[in-house]
Design a protein around this motif. Structure first.
Motif, PDB file in Angstrom:
ATOM      1  N   LYS A  67      39.238  30.733  39.231  1.00  0.00           N
ATOM      2  CA  LYS A  67      39.080  29.561  38.226  1.00  0.00           C
ATOM      3  C   LYS A  67      37.668  29.418  37.815  1.00  0.00           C
ATOM      4  O   LYS A  67      37.423  29.184  36.586  1.00  0.00           O
TER       5      LYS A  67
ATOM      6  N   GLN B  98      43.304  27.509  30.426  1.00  0.00           N
ATOM      7  CA  GLN B  98      44.447  28.264  31.040  1.00  0.00           C
ATOM      8  C   GLN B  98      45.104  28.908  30.089  1.00  0.00           C
ATOM      9  O   GLN B  98      45.677  30.127  30.071  1.00  0.00           O
TER      10      GLN B  98
ATOM     11  N   GLN C  26      51.109  29.891  29.925  1.00  0.00           N
ATOM     12  CA  GLN C  26      50.110  29.397  30.601  1.00  0.00           C
ATOM     13  C   GLN C  26      50.310  29.104  31.999  1.00  0.00           C
ATOM     14  O   GLN C  26      49.482  28.824  32.920  1.00  0.00           O
ATOM     15  N   SER C  27      51.548  28.592  32.487  1.00  0.00           N
ATOM     16  CA  SER C  27      52.216  28.592  33.845  1.00  0.00           C
ATOM     17  C   SER C  27      51.679  29.637  34.524  1.00  0.00           C
ATOM     18  O   SER C  27      51.725  29.293  36.055  1.00  0.00           O
TER      19      SER C  27
ATOM     20  N   SER D 239      48.198  28.768  35.785  1.00  0.00           N
ATOM     21  CA  SER D 239      48.283  27.267  36.451  1.00  0.00           C
ATOM     22  C   SER D 239      48.796  27.535  37.924  1.00  0.00           C
ATOM     23  O   SER D 239      48.042  27.091  38.990  1.00  0.00           O
TER      24      SER D 239
ATOM     25  N   GLU E 153      46.054  29.362  40.215  1.00  0.00           N
ATOM     26  CA  GLU E 153      45.118  28.766  40.440  1.00  0.00           C
ATOM     27  C   GLU E 153      45.445  27.658  41.501  1.00  0.00           C
ATOM     28  O   GLU E 153      44.434  27.331  42.406  1.00  0.00           O
ATOM     29  N   SER E 154      46.621  26.953  41.307  1.00  0.00           N
ATOM     30  CA  SER E 154      46.959  26.091  42.210  1.00  0.00           C
ATOM     31  C   SER E 154      47.636  26.541  43.634  1.00  0.00           C
ATOM     32  O   SER E 154      47.778  25.823  44.581  1.00  0.00           O
TER      33      SER E 154
END
Length: 78
Positions: free
Chosen positions: A17, A27, A38-39, A42, A45-46
């Motif tokens: 990140k 992102q 994009q997901s 995401s 990163e999460s």
């Protein structure tokens, strides 16, 4: 403790990140460079998604400069 939340994986996600942020990429822009939605960005990163080694290097390369020694230090037991 779930494997995705172990300290090494957390550090790796934080590093990726940080690379993205320092590269000035959103992102969405990083996802475009990777030909992914994009997901994808995401979720890794999460911590919802794990990355393999090749994916990790592809992300680093898409962000530009990265330090392979930093990656090794994150995952090593030294």
């Amino acid at each position: 403790m779930s494997k995705i939340w172990d300290p090494k994986r957390q550090q790796l996600r934080q590093y990726l990140k940080q690379l993205r942020d320092e590269s000035g990429l959103t992102q969405g822009k990083l996802a475009e460079k990777l030909n992914k939605p994009q997901s994808y960005v995401s979720k890794y990163e999460s911590g919802e998604r794990n990355l393999d080694f090749v994916e990790t290097i592809e992300i680093c390369e898409a962000c530009g400069a990265y330090n392979i020694e930093t990656l090794v230090n994150i995952v090593s037991d030294k």
